[in-house]
Design a protein around this motif. Structure first.
Motif, short mmCIF file in Angstrom:
data_model
loop_
_atom_site.label_atom_id
_atom_site.label_comp_id
_atom_site.label_asym_id
_atom_site.label_seq_id
_atom_site.Cartn_x
_atom_site.Cartn_y
_atom_site.Cartn_z
N VAL A 47 39.90 45.00 41.00
CA VAL A 47 41.25 44.45 40.86
C VAL A 47 42.22 45.19 41.79
CG1 VAL A 47 43.18 44.14 39.28
CG2 VAL A 47 40.86 43.65 38.51
N THR A 48 42.05 46.51 41.92
CA THR A 48 42.91 47.28 42.82
C THR A 48 42.71 46.86 44.27
OG1 THR A 48 42.84 49.17 41.31
CG2 THR A 48 43.48 49.61 43.59
N ALA A 67 44.35 43.29 44.69
CA ALA A 67 45.77 43.13 44.39
C ALA A 67 46.63 42.87 45.64
CB ALA A 67 46.27 44.35 43.62
N ARG A 82 51.82 37.33 41.37
CA ARG A 82 51.05 38.56 41.54
C ARG A 82 50.43 38.99 40.21
NH1 ARG A 82 54.97 39.21 45.61
NH2 ARG A 82 56.61 39.83 44.14
N GLU A 125 46.32 39.10 39.61
CA GLU A 125 45.56 40.22 39.09
C GLU A 125 44.83 39.85 37.80
OE1 GLU A 125 47.81 43.78 38.72
OE2 GLU A 125 48.63 43.68 40.76
N ARG A 131 40.79 39.77 37.38
CA ARG A 131 40.17 40.54 36.30
C ARG A 131 39.30 39.64 35.43
NH1 ARG A 131 41.23 45.49 34.38
NH2 ARG A 131 43.10 45.61 35.71
#
Length: 306
Positions: free
Chosen positions: A41-42, A45, A104, A108, A112
């Motif tokens: 996810v990071t 993003a 945003r 995310e 996820r």
């Protein structure tokens, strides 16, 4: 053990170790990078602000909403002609939505959800296609269209429809590969380190063995970097829609960023270690040469006394 045999055994162990380096890095990246939801996810993003990704989202979500609205216009109120009028409003609304903080957050959350669904399917052995629900995104677009007083916006259906992410026929193959990589992600790097240490230990000249290991590690990093570049080209070439290739390229680059960093680190560390070994060898030779006693001059002929 003779010196020749020790050098041959050392060379074989070091070569095998360096061969395992790129495969071990790749397996560890899949196991500890891609398979970790937080890291995934990071990595994904920042793509919420990528224009190519936003364009792909607009095309996909907009087409889905228009597809849901068209039957209603046709069968409920007989306003099929309104299809062309509603379409630009829908796409503009989705495009505006991709520039908001809500998108945003939804991006995310969607990533996820997709990652959790795929990872759970790979780990728990479930059968059937992997799907996710994109109803929250459609609900947000509907709300924005309604606030802008777009015709028929309040009739857009927001249903919890299962959107396929991974086909069922690919799940078993990916599950087997995932389990293999899960084991290899730990044991391949450990095996490479053990083989390299053993090869250096049995070598007749350990400095040369360390130099060979360092150069082999750098070469393994270069092969890994080349594999990442070739993988990108092959991945984009297999896409059926050329319009989505920039977005797919951005996703590929984001996911493989760590792998590219590891490749450059292997190259840099390997070349640095090889250079240090070479400099220490030259320094040791100079010290031995300066420490050696100077040779006495040859005695000249003795002159006879008269």
């Amino acid at each position: 053990m003779s010196t020749r045999l020790r050098n041959a055994l050392s060379a074989a162990l070091i070569a095998l170790s360096c061969l395992l380096v790129p495969f071990g890095a790749l397996a560890a990246w899949v196991t500890y990078g891609l398979a970790d939801t937080g890291r995934y996810v990071t990595a994904m993003a920042p793509l919420a602000a990528d224009p190519a990704v936003q364009g792909a989202v607009v095309d996909t979500v907009g087409a889905g909403i228009v597809h849901e609205v068209a039957p209603w216009l046709d069968h409920e109120i007989g306003a099929r002609d309104e299809y062309g009028a509603v379409r630009p409003f829908v796409y503009d609304a989705v495009r505006s939505f991709t520039r908001t903080e809500a998108f945003r957050t939804a991006w995310e959350a969607g990533n996820r959800a997709v990652h959790d669904a795929v990872l759970s399917a790979l780990q728990d052995g479930r059968q059937g296609a992997v799907t996710v629900d994109l109803a929250p995104v459609a609900a947000q677009v509907k709300r924005q269209l309604t606030e802008e007083h777009v015709p028929f916006a309040h009739h857009i259906p927001v249903e919890h429809t299962a959107v396929p992410v991974l086909p069922a026929h690919e799940l078993n193959r990916l599950r087997k590969g995932y389990h293999v990589l899960e084991v290899a992600g730990f044991w391949l790097p450990v095996s490479a380190a053990v083989l390299a240490a053993t090869g250096i230990a049995v070598a007749a000249c350990r400095r040369r063995a360390i130099t060979a290991t360092a150069l082999g590690t750098a070469l393994g990093g270069a092969f890994l970097l080349l594999a990442v570049v070739l993988g990108r080209r092959l991945t984009l070439a297999d896409l059926p829609e050329a319009a989505h290739r920039p977005a797919a390229g951005a996703v590929y680059d984001a996911l493989t960023q760590t792998l590219r960093t590891v490749s450059w680190l292997l190259i840099a560390l390997g070349l640095t270690a090889a250079l240090v070994c070479r400099l220490t060898e030259l320094l040791a030779r100079r010290r031995r040469a300066s420490a050696a006693p100077a040779a006495d001059p040859a005695p000249g002929p003795t002159r006879a006394r008269v």
